[in-house]
Write a protein that holds these residues in place. Structure first.
Motif, mmCIF file in Angstrom:
data_model
loop_
_atom_site.group_PDB
_atom_site.id
_atom_site.type_symbol
_atom_site.label_atom_id
_atom_site.label_comp_id
_atom_site.label_asym_id
_atom_site.label_seq_id
_atom_site.Cartn_x
_atom_site.Cartn_y
_atom_site.Cartn_z
ATOM 1 N N THR A 29 -2.957 -7.904 -10.923
ATOM 2 C CA THR A 29 -4.350 -7.620 -10.434
ATOM 3 C C THR A 29 -4.219 -6.432 -9.512
ATOM 4 O OG1 THR A 29 -5.088 -9.767 -10.888
ATOM 5 C CG2 THR A 29 -6.274 -8.456 -9.238
ATOM 6 N N GLY A 30 -4.789 -5.489 -9.751
ATOM 7 C CA GLY A 30 -5.044 -4.250 -8.715
ATOM 8 C C GLY A 30 -6.054 -4.643 -7.632
ATOM 9 N N GLU A 31 -5.918 -5.062 -6.431
ATOM 10 C CA GLU A 31 -6.771 -5.305 -5.458
ATOM 11 C C GLU A 31 -7.506 -4.169 -5.004
ATOM 12 O OE1 GLU A 31 -7.511 -8.396 -4.850
ATOM 13 O OE2 GLU A 31 -5.720 -9.587 -5.633
ATOM 14 N N GLU A 32 -8.609 -3.625 -5.747
ATOM 15 C CA GLU A 32 -9.248 -2.560 -5.314
ATOM 16 C C GLU A 32 -8.189 -1.374 -5.463
ATOM 17 O OE1 GLU A 32 -11.502 -2.931 -1.777
ATOM 18 O OE2 GLU A 32 -12.088 -4.956 -2.513
ATOM 19 N N ALA A 33 -7.358 -1.542 -6.351
ATOM 20 C CA ALA A 33 -6.318 -0.585 -6.589
ATOM 21 C C ALA A 33 -5.712 -0.414 -8.257
ATOM 22 C CB ALA A 33 -4.962 -0.932 -5.645
ATOM 23 N N SER A 34 -4.709 0.234 -8.403
ATOM 24 C CA SER A 34 -4.254 0.128 -9.511
ATOM 25 C C SER A 34 -2.745 0.460 -9.754
ATOM 26 C CB SER A 34 -5.032 1.344 -10.703
ATOM 27 O OG SER A 34 -4.899 2.568 -10.018
ATOM 28 N N TYR A 35 -2.102 0.459 -10.995
ATOM 29 C CA TYR A 35 -0.763 0.791 -10.956
ATOM 30 C C TYR A 35 -0.145 1.091 -12.280
ATOM 31 C CZ TYR A 35 -1.095 -4.003 -13.259
ATOM 32 O OH TYR A 35 -1.509 -5.077 -13.842
ATOM 33 N N GLN A 66 5.330 1.528 -12.366
ATOM 34 C CA GLN A 66 5.409 0.299 -11.549
ATOM 35 C C GLN A 66 5.298 -0.834 -11.932
ATOM 36 O OE1 GLN A 66 1.862 2.166 -9.613
ATOM 37 N NE2 GLN A 66 3.245 2.998 -7.899
ATOM 38 N N GLU A 126 3.192 1.472 -2.175
ATOM 39 C CA GLU A 126 3.512 1.475 -3.523
ATOM 40 C C GLU A 126 5.104 0.980 -3.396
ATOM 41 O OE1 GLU A 126 2.324 4.715 -5.875
ATOM 42 O OE2 GLU A 126 0.304 4.385 -5.243
ATOM 43 N N ALA A 142 -1.344 -6.841 0.029
ATOM 44 C CA ALA A 142 -0.791 -6.136 -1.326
ATOM 45 C C ALA A 142 -1.805 -5.333 -1.891
ATOM 46 C CB ALA A 142 -0.438 -6.900 -2.019
ATOM 47 N N LEU A 155 0.896 -1.229 -0.023
ATOM 48 C CA LEU A 155 -0.071 -0.151 -0.056
ATOM 49 C C LEU A 155 0.799 1.170 0.078
ATOM 50 C CD1 LEU A 155 -2.816 -1.243 2.479
ATOM 51 C CD2 LEU A 155 -2.675 -0.937 -0.030
#
Lengths: 253, 253, 253, 253, 253, 253
Positions: A205-211, A215, A171, A185, A169
């Motif tokens: 996979t972004g787990e309720e997140a993105s990249y 990155q 990053e 993660a 989290l």
């Protein structure tokens, strides 16, 4: 970077591959990655599934399962529930597809190689450990098959291994996540690569997140570093058979 | 590059999103991408699945299906077979996970948004069309919910769309594969991205093949180009609601 | 008589049949009856089910399904539940049986016509709309088959359509019930009839109620009136193919 | 008219109803109709299914099954197949619906009457024999319940029985078809009627055939004649309890 | 010893075997043991299961079921649950295995004898009653088969019957437990024996209890006494066919 | 007597019990009996199944499975088939019932001990090895539970182990059959016994064969001899915990 087991961000957990772990299968290993332990077996059956019949080539099918108490909390058996979870199906499709990319399916007749990955202890990275271990089991089963003169050359075109990378989290990217890291993660990525450094599967996979693209690139570099180390371990375990890998050129599809 | 429908390598098929396609659902669209047609609906239910109870937040669950004759050959219904295929499970998990990354689950109470993607005609790219269409259906359902004063602001943090890219056997990369291109591809990659250009999901599969880092980068560029065009179409369809997206900041987990 | 949509007791809702609605099936229509919308497709498969093998004749099998959000409240998918409900089975058996009564099964070889009726929006009368629409889809598929010279004549012996009639709690009979009328009805009756005015199926159910012979007769009259109007619509849609219906005499069993 | 067992067209097979056939159920009969034998039991359970909870009224649910060797050829058990056939579902829905039309569901609290119809020998007409026998079993179970002072009056509003009628390929109508007649029939119709002569269910099926209004009327007359005889047999079997039927007026819904 | 129905410890309940109970099966009996009633049928099918094909011998397969209201409390049907319980599977495996030990499988060709045991009323000892009754049904089916000259001699090598014995919490042994005795027993034992006094199956279970060798021996003696009486009843029922049993010597495996 | 591995008729295969084999379960062993290897784990869950609720006592439930390639030929996974075989159900019921006979269910509250026996390599005797190993795993889990002060004393009333005995076609009895002996045996018997020499389960099956009382007695003697040796091994493995077994007297039921 402060990993709870003291590893640096680009450090793998110890990987051990015990070969000939079981008596009956043509190929079998116990792969240990940190606290994760998976029994991988390869069994050769003298027929192919219906959709492959009459094509003069073989098939590789994979199945994946966990013992109920491989995990901290006991899971209900899928056999008791009467159906496979989506997660299990996803993983076994991934394992089968990955292995098929480095085995020449024309090279062992109308047969099926059944790959069984049974997780007896889980601490993150069970699907990548399964692929890494299953590759060795498949090579051993095919080598055994060649030694019995059922095939003339080893129909394995390249090495194959897998590893996870991720981003927490804060990053911060890291290699080979254990369970507690994976659960926390922001991004979880599985990389399946050949010995010559090409991607076979990339699942990020972004787990309720993105990249971002940057990155992504940093994670891919970490993954490549880890995979080079894993290929070395596979080479040690396979001994002289290493020399037969990549000699049977897979024809263009 | 010679695509059978005359497109250039970096050209999308026509994308049309018809809104309010059905009478009953809170949000519904018919998305058309070339010959692929998917009905996407979003339904808000006043409870969450057991594993989410008592957390004060909502959930998004997706289901995906094809009409038996969406395809060239009739497929047996999964309801008749009595179980979902691995492919279906994989796709519906992907759709749900992707949508959850751009919706603030704290922002609509202990409710479930059911997303149903029903493919009535298939010509490749059904999962990416489903994600692109489902995003619009979800925004409309939440907007509708806000208009009824059940929530104060739109809990949508960013745009979301998906597209496929791939590489053929001649190692030529291309955008938005139709069915015949997909069937013949060496590499098939699905990219799910936010409106601000970050990856939510990346799934790149070598079909009995592999790809280098350079090829990966070229495919990602193609995908980003296509997604920018798709975001424009979503913006047109959503009208003024566009201004409410990204205003409800999703808290850090 | 005071129907909530202003219709008189013997008035049908508007019926529209869009042909060639989908690209892949041999025959396909979207039938709209008021707010009820059903996609009906007919697919010809080159084999029959096991119980029909070796008899030198064909079979017609029907399947019926609703999108989860075809209705006011979302329904759980039967594919997710892993089994078909009794209601679904009853409906698809009814559709198949009805169609088999006006198609000469000896007239298209050992083949199966798969009829798929998928309700995308429901407002009462989905099973009767399915039969009316499926008849057109089957005729089109067989016409297409004849045009390809796979059969010499159209093996359709008569027209076929269906309609619902009912009786409310005030014992008032009415034609073509919408959902709210159906839910409140004391008696619900489905009539499947041939173009020459003979019954194929008659299913009249008292919902915790019963009805006299006089009431039955009045409901049958209403049904016949409605069906005559529906046959006119089928004729318009089928164009010249109408002239081929009933020319291939079905032999006595 | 030449029926193979010598009956005239309007003649029933012998109907025998043995009461208190089993020890445990609140109500149980063995009904014999010619060679058809069905065990019908009624069991009262102190709760209702989820969709009926909190409504202050009861429910009647029916289940139907055949012994594997009730028929000429052994059938596979549905328990072994793991699912109910469409035919079974259709029949058990019909039995339950029919019984609910003559029992006041408000009259026995939030309870379920489970009706089990198990065919031990089949020779046509098993569903109609089930309804006729189940009515007696339900009355006996409710009478027993009243005798235990759990309810004040018998919540049965009317008699209920069922019979089949049909038409052969020579368009000859007949009453109460045995298996060989049923298998050869052009039209097969089941009539469920109340003791006061009103229809509860009417299901008339042309088996790849159809029938006119005049033929329908003749079949309905035959059915009514047979049902009057069956009601007499039910009356004899029920003895004094007959006087309590219809005394508890079912309120209008 | 004070048994609630007044029996002495070594006393069987009355055993009655009604033959030719059903019309269709090759062999059928209704066996009554006290209040326990089981319909046992034997059906001969002209093929064997896949694992027996091509071996030139037959198979005996047994199925067991209870009517839902065979018991004090209604049980949910296994067909409705969609799967067999472990108890049912255990019982049907036991019945089949027991019968196969006294029938020469080489003696009736590549056929399957399907044995169906349907409990219509249960009061303990349903599995042992099933075996005792099924033996008679199988002999009758094979006798019938021989009478039709499909086989030359009766391939039955010995008599077969079963009985339960048990021990209560006061460590008192007793023969043939009814349901209430069985529910309270410390030890429950089922004995399957041949007419010449040899064991075919012995299953002795301590229900959260255990038993000594001396107690085992006393229970076996009780069982043998009871079985001798049951063999007498089987002999009476089978009449002259008794003389054909044991004449066809089963070859050594 | 000439056993293929050189053992005498009354000789066990080597038995090894590795404790603390896995990281997560409260108790876990790997038991090896000759070439048979079973992972046995015991997990304590803080609730009981529905039928045990509110009784103030616990439950022990067992599950049994084999890896697909535990055997010479690969078996299809029961999770893939979607149901448990009769054999699996029989074995897991036997394991659970046996363990419940030596554990005081009142002694650990309303909890469930889940016992999982996963055979990773099979060479006969997997069910008896499972019981012997599971007993140790359960004791360890309960000891662990007592050490955490959740219970005051170890609720284990006696030792428990199991062994197989059998008789070959030459009517020679022998102890502890390996797979090839088991496959060829005329009689196969499993004995589950307590440390004080009492029977908990006795299951003796003639495989299309039968056995006399004298043969039974000889097999029981062999079994008892083997079990005494196995109890010694359990004692060594359990160390000081041995002294706590049998101290918590199980109350009379």
């Amino acid at each position: 970077m402060n990993r709870h087991d003291g590893r640096s961000a680009d450090e793998l957990r110890p990987v051990i591959i015990d070969t000939d772990f079981l008596k009956h299968p043509e190929g079998s290993v116990l792969i240990t990655v940190g606290e994760t332990k998976v029994i991988c077996t390869a069994s050769i059956e003298d027929r192919v599934p219906p959709f492959m019949r009459g094509k003069g080539k073989g098939w590789i099918a994979a199945e994946y399962s966990m013992l109920p108490r491989a995990t901290e909390q006991r899971n209900i058996r899928e056999a008791a529930k009467g159906k496979l979870s989506g997660r299990t199906m996803e993983i076994q499709r991934l394992i089968g597809r990955s292995l098929r990319s480095v085995v020449n399916l024309e090279g062992f007749g109308e047969r099926t190689i059944w790959v069984d990955c049974d997780v007896i202890q889980a601490d993150g990275g069970t699907r990548t450990a399964s692929i890494t271990g299953a590759f060795v089991a498949v090579v051993m089963a095919l080598k055994n098959f060649k030694d019995k003169q059922k095939i003339k050359s080893l129909p394995v075109t390249d090495f194959l291994a897998a590893v996870s990378v991720g981003m927490d989290l804060e990053e911060q990217e890291m290699l080979d996540l254990c369970y507690s890291e994976d659960a926390a993660a922001a991004v979880d990525m599985n990389i399946v690569m050949t010995g010559t450094g090409k991607f076979v599967e990339l699942q990020g996979t972004g787990e309720e997140a993105s990249y971002s693209k940057e990155q992504l690139d940093r994670m891919l570099s970490l993954g490549e570093k880890g995979l080079q180390e894993i290929f070395m371990i596979q080479r040690q375990v396979l001994g002289d058979t290493v020399n037969e890998i990549g000699k049977d050129d897979k024809e263009e599809k």
